[in-house]
Design an enzyme around this catalytic site. Sequence first.
Site, mmCIF file in Angstrom:
data_model
loop_
_atom_site.group_PDB
_atom_site.id
_atom_site.type_symbol
_atom_site.label_atom_id
_atom_site.label_comp_id
_atom_site.label_asym_id
_atom_site.label_seq_id
_atom_site.Cartn_x
_atom_site.Cartn_y
_atom_site.Cartn_z
ATOM 1 C CE LYS A 280 37.857 74.682 24.110
ATOM 2 N NZ LYS A 280 37.544 73.689 23.075
ATOM 3 C CD GLN B 291 34.548 71.623 22.378
ATOM 4 O OE1 GLN B 291 35.036 72.756 22.388
ATOM 5 N NE2 GLN B 291 35.216 70.581 22.829
ATOM 6 C CG ASP C 110 40.306 73.793 18.063
ATOM 7 O OD1 ASP C 110 40.878 74.046 19.142
ATOM 8 O OD2 ASP C 110 39.112 73.453 17.989
#
Length: 288
Positions: free
Chosen positions: A52, A96, A119
């Site tokens: 990422k 994460q 997200d």
Amino acid sequence: MTLIDGKQTSAEIKAEIAQEVKQMTSAGKRAPHLAAVLVGHDGGSETYVAHKIKSCEEVGFKSSLIRFEDDATEQQILDTVAKLNNDPDVDGFIVQLPLPKHIDEQKIIEAISPKKDVDGFHPVNLGRLVAGLDTFVSATPSGIVDLIKRYKIETSGKHCVIIGRSNIVGRPLSILMSQKGIDATVTVCHSRTENLKEIARTADILVAALGRPGFVTADMVKEGAAVIDVGTTRVPCADTKSGFRLKGDVDFETVSPKCSYITPVPGGVGPMTICSLLKNTLKAAKQR
Ligand code: NAP
């Protein structure tokens, strides 16, 4: 059979994003900024976050990584989330997953400002998706829809069977696929589904998102179906430096000859997921 190339498609999308960033910065605006919070040293999470960050560099975004050891407390993570929510320099951020067991993931997700939740996991963003409102669609389902659109796979009136009902893949994908404009007829299967084989065999588009390597075999697939393999399970492999390789939920060898389209693992859905995260971050930056 057409092999769907997620790497190539994601490279095209990244080039489009990079172009937009160039235009933003040459107009005097600052580049979008994505922050990532990583707790512990899980191998998979380390790899995903590194990808990422690298992707941010490729498209000209600013990125920052905030790391914690495995023993970080829930309060420490909540404090960091609050800081990022209020940081005017950060457009969007991710925590994460998975988090260590002693941290309540849902509590962390709900602490993230929906406006920075790139997200798309926050209940507000999931709810907006269900209501058909503008939102941050979670990255993997959004990447799958991009692949389907870019490969011009017919969806209107087609039967889409999704195996898996998680909040990050199966469930939001089922909503996207049945939305106006995509217009598929959707069936969601899960671990309690009866006659799964028979249902899968009726799919024009079959999506496997359950995390069971090689689960979908040729006898579960209709001739000419498009098959999207979301699964990424690490399996031991003596031939790689890391000692493992990624295996999808579809038995590629036997299934691919029957398909009109199929995504490989790796190189299919995976690269698209990061692209969608970048798209959401660009969108967040534009909205601020
Ligand atoms: P998850 O939260 O574990 O959900 C798995 C789903 O599959 C559940 O709904 C479960 O049913 C269902 N399931 C499990 N075993 C089944 C069986 N034998 N028959 C039918 N359904 C079954 O997993 P996830 O987070 O959605 O991830 C799924 C896979 O996608 C994993 O391999 C993950 O690594 C991968 N993934 C890949 C990407 C990417 O970027 N490529 C992104 C996200 C996830 P119940 O609800 O009944 O338990």
